[in-house]
Design a protein around this motif. Sequence first.
Motif, PDB file in Angstrom:
ATOM      1  N   LYS A 199       3.678   8.507  -1.770  1.00 26.20           N
ATOM      2  CA  LYS A 199       4.659   9.143  -0.619  1.00 26.20           C
ATOM      3  C   LYS A 199       5.428   8.000   0.172  1.00 26.20           C
ATOM      4  O   LYS A 199       4.451   7.216   0.676  1.00 26.20           O
ATOM      5  CB  LYS A 199       3.813   9.973   0.284  1.00 26.20           C
ATOM      6  N   PRO A 200       6.469   8.136   0.382  1.00 31.84           N
ATOM      7  CA  PRO A 200       6.954   6.937   1.234  1.00 31.84           C
ATOM      8  C   PRO A 200       6.794   7.117   2.543  1.00 31.84           C
ATOM      9  O   PRO A 200       6.687   8.272   2.961  1.00 31.84           O
ATOM     10  CB  PRO A 200       8.631   6.898   0.938  1.00 31.84           C
ATOM     11  N   LYS A 201       6.663   6.180   3.215  1.00 29.68           N
ATOM     12  CA  LYS A 201       6.622   6.262   4.607  1.00 29.68           C
ATOM     13  C   LYS A 201       7.677   6.928   5.722  1.00 29.68           C
ATOM     14  O   LYS A 201       7.230   7.749   6.417  1.00 29.68           O
ATOM     15  CB  LYS A 201       6.416   4.740   5.360  1.00 29.68           C
ATOM     16  N   ASP A 232       0.874  -1.152   0.090  1.00 28.53           N
ATOM     17  CA  ASP A 232      -0.089   0.154   0.006  1.00 28.53           C
ATOM     18  C   ASP A 232       0.865   1.424   0.075  1.00 28.53           C
ATOM     19  O   ASP A 232       0.547   2.149  -0.729  1.00 28.53           O
ATOM     20  CB  ASP A 232      -0.880  -0.051   1.320  1.00 28.53           C
ATOM     21  N   GLN A 233       1.811   1.327   0.890  1.00 28.93           N
ATOM     22  CA  GLN A 233       2.869   2.379   0.576  1.00 28.93           C
ATOM     23  C   GLN A 233       4.247   1.597   1.020  1.00 28.93           C
ATOM     24  O   GLN A 233       4.468   1.025   1.908  1.00 28.93           O
ATOM     25  CB  GLN A 233       2.658   3.271   1.994  1.00 28.93           C
ATOM     26  N   LEU A 234       4.992   2.453   0.264  1.00 26.52           N
ATOM     27  CA  LEU A 234       6.494   2.094   0.254  1.00 26.52           C
ATOM     28  C   LEU A 234       7.229   2.804   1.596  1.00 26.52           C
ATOM     29  O   LEU A 234       6.840   3.769   2.108  1.00 26.52           O
ATOM     30  CB  LEU A 234       7.327   2.368  -0.948  1.00 26.52           C
ATOM     31  N   ASP A 235       8.165   1.855   2.207  1.00 34.72           N
ATOM     32  CA  ASP A 235       9.007   2.664   3.217  1.00 34.72           C
ATOM     33  C   ASP A 235       9.883   3.768   2.583  1.00 34.72           C
ATOM     34  O   ASP A 235      10.262   4.816   3.348  1.00 34.72           O
ATOM     35  CB  ASP A 235       9.866   1.848   3.855  1.00 34.72           C
ATOM     36  N   PHE A 236      10.509   3.291   1.488  1.00 31.14           N
ATOM     37  CA  PHE A 236      11.557   4.364   0.971  1.00 31.14           C
ATOM     38  C   PHE A 236      11.394   4.180  -0.461  1.00 31.14           C
ATOM     39  O   PHE A 236      11.103   3.088  -1.046  1.00 31.14           O
ATOM     40  CB  PHE A 236      13.140   3.703   1.441  1.00 31.14           C
ATOM     41  N   VAL A 258       7.653  14.706   4.034  1.00 34.37           N
ATOM     42  CA  VAL A 258       8.438  13.518   3.758  1.00 34.37           C
ATOM     43  C   VAL A 258      10.014  14.049   3.854  1.00 34.37           C
ATOM     44  O   VAL A 258      10.439  14.774   3.267  1.00 34.37           O
ATOM     45  CB  VAL A 258       8.075  12.606   2.729  1.00 34.37           C
ATOM     46  N   PRO A 259      10.642  13.193   4.585  1.00 33.35           N
ATOM     47  CA  PRO A 259      12.246  13.645   4.567  1.00 33.35           C
ATOM     48  C   PRO A 259      12.846  13.363   3.474  1.00 33.35           C
ATOM     49  O   PRO A 259      12.389  12.465   2.661  1.00 33.35           O
ATOM     50  CB  PRO A 259      12.968  12.697   5.754  1.00 33.35           C
ATOM     51  N   ILE A 260      13.880  14.093   2.752  1.00 35.09           N
ATOM     52  CA  ILE A 260      14.658  13.866   1.492  1.00 35.09           C
ATOM     53  C   ILE A 260      16.329  13.712   1.949  1.00 35.09           C
ATOM     54  O   ILE A 260      16.762  14.539   2.607  1.00 35.09           O
ATOM     55  CB  ILE A 260      14.463  14.914   0.697  1.00 35.09           C
ATOM     56  N   ILE A 261      16.627  12.663   1.724  1.00 35.69           N
ATOM     57  CA  ILE A 261      18.228  12.381   2.126  1.00 35.69           C
ATOM     58  C   ILE A 261      18.704  12.207   0.707  1.00 35.69           C
ATOM     59  O   ILE A 261      18.452  11.399  -0.069  1.00 35.69           O
ATOM     60  CB  ILE A 261      18.334  10.982   2.820  1.00 35.69           C
TER      61      ILE A 261
END
Length: 628
Positions: free
Chosen positions: A74-76, A21-25, A134-137
């Motif tokens: 949107k990733p988790k 349903d939703q990706l982690d990364f 969501v964080p961006i790394i």
Amino acid sequence: MKKREDFLPINKEDLIKRNIDQLDFIIVTGDAYVDHPSFGTAIISRVLESQGFTVGIIAQPDWSDKKDFMKLGKPKHAFLVNSGNIDSMVNHYSVNKIRRKNDLYSPNGERGHRPDRAIIVYCNKLRECFKSEVPIIIGGIEGSLRRFAHYDYWSNKVRRSILLDSKADMLLYGMGEKTVIELSNLLSYGKSIKDITDVRGTVLLKNSLDSLEYSHIEVPSYEECADDKNKYAESFKLEYYEQDAIKGRAVVQKHGDRYIIQNPPQFPLTVEEMDFVYSLPYARDYHPVYESMGGIPAIKEINFSITSHRGCFGGCSFCALTFHQGRVIQKRSEKSIILEADLITTDENFKGYIHDIGGPTANFRNVACNKQVTEGVCTKKQCLFPKPCKNLIIDHSEYLNILREVRSHPKIKKVFVRSGIRYDYLIHDKNTKFFDELCEHHISGQLKVAPEHISDKVLCHMGKPGKAVYEKFRDKYVKINKKLGSKQYLVPYLMSSHPGSDINSAIELAEFVRDMGHIPEQVQDFYPTPGSLSTVMYYTGIDPFTGKSLFVPKTDKDKKTQRALLQYNNPKNHELVKEALLKAGRYDLIGNGPKCLIKEHPTFKKKSTSKKNSSKYVGKGKSSKKKF
């Protein structure tokens, strides 16, 4: 061709098939999606998957439209962004700043599938799509080597840390496996990216130094580096001294009223950890979606090659490995390498040839000395330059055992060594077995090595050994091949226009080429890329470790002249070579003698009728001596 299910999801349909349903990364990358351990995206994605996280790939998104960036939702936990295996500017432009015709990491080798400064463009588009939800790394080679204020060759100015221009939340530098595991676990436990401040191998942007967890050193600010070349050189030197996991402190650099904070480097991977990374279930191919587009050319170079280790203690000034992989060798076990060789033989396209077993330097297999294991690398000394350290362990036996084991495989006809031999390490090995068997079994007609230059004056700035070391190696190579009855050539890589190379040094290199009896078909001009010592010297005209000034060939004329001297026999280069020789007073190299680089032009005759004119060239009755 591998099936879609062998790869990580790239669209909504893939998510549905996997009941996600939703990706982690989600990883956003400037390369096409190739699931092979020679690609950073593949390694990081498979490492995260091995920790129980779901990962999706957005490869080469259309940066003019938000749709591609939103196709996986949107990733988790976070977006992870890189430009690909190569800095996007190096990927796009030659050293002459001319747009390259091809991109080996894109479908059918076509260019135009990624933007200039890809990380910045991708991150800004993600912010447009998801705001701060969501964080961006960021990471990879482009992020890693631009983590501090850095000279940018393409704009000819000092740019800020890429962390600011990308507006990302965090930067991962180095190879990243340990760092991304630690970081992903903290995020999964519910910790906010803003509160994660002490993970090794990360770079942060903070308003103050109050929460700094490590002892630190502050280097000259971005503004100082941009305004003062001496400050820029000083900043690089101080940064360089801290790039060791055992000795390194945090490095702080002020940008305006904020601080870039580089936490100390991540600890090197153990043998067991390296084995684990390379044992993950890579598809070892490009995604099937590219098949109809002509495939991804880069796979041809690495599909039947094996990475045996990382890191390099060679210390070449023009190489940025110290700032990315580090000086400590991290190796895989012999068993792991042999298992991968066996796996390669099962590929339907395998023809019996392993193209390479190596790393940044093929014949570096272990740490340079035992001291590095407990005390870290020497801060102000190199392992090989200007001569081998007394503590350096010179031993090829383990690497030779690996080559023997792999070449004995019944399905393997030949194992080549193509990733580069450090001849200045090999020549000091008193046991000649590796050298003998290298020539007998692992070369296909020629061995390429990299003396880079032949002038000791230039080599000292390159961090390379003197001419005599190369000549000793060359003579030994000839002797071994003569004993074997093999006609195998030694092909030296040569570089023009490196900082410190004046016209006399360039002529000295041309004379070496003449005596070598082989004119190089291609000449590599020095390319100032972020993160290298040579780039600092190019920009500042200063050796940051000695503080001394040096000549830097920067103008188009200087560069063209030095390149022309290496290909002095090309008629198109005649005038440039002649002008250089006249300027240097090397009239002895113009004429019909065996040592001359170019023939005498019919309108230019050396006068010998009087002592006064004996060293001047004249043409059409007038002196041709020019002011330069």
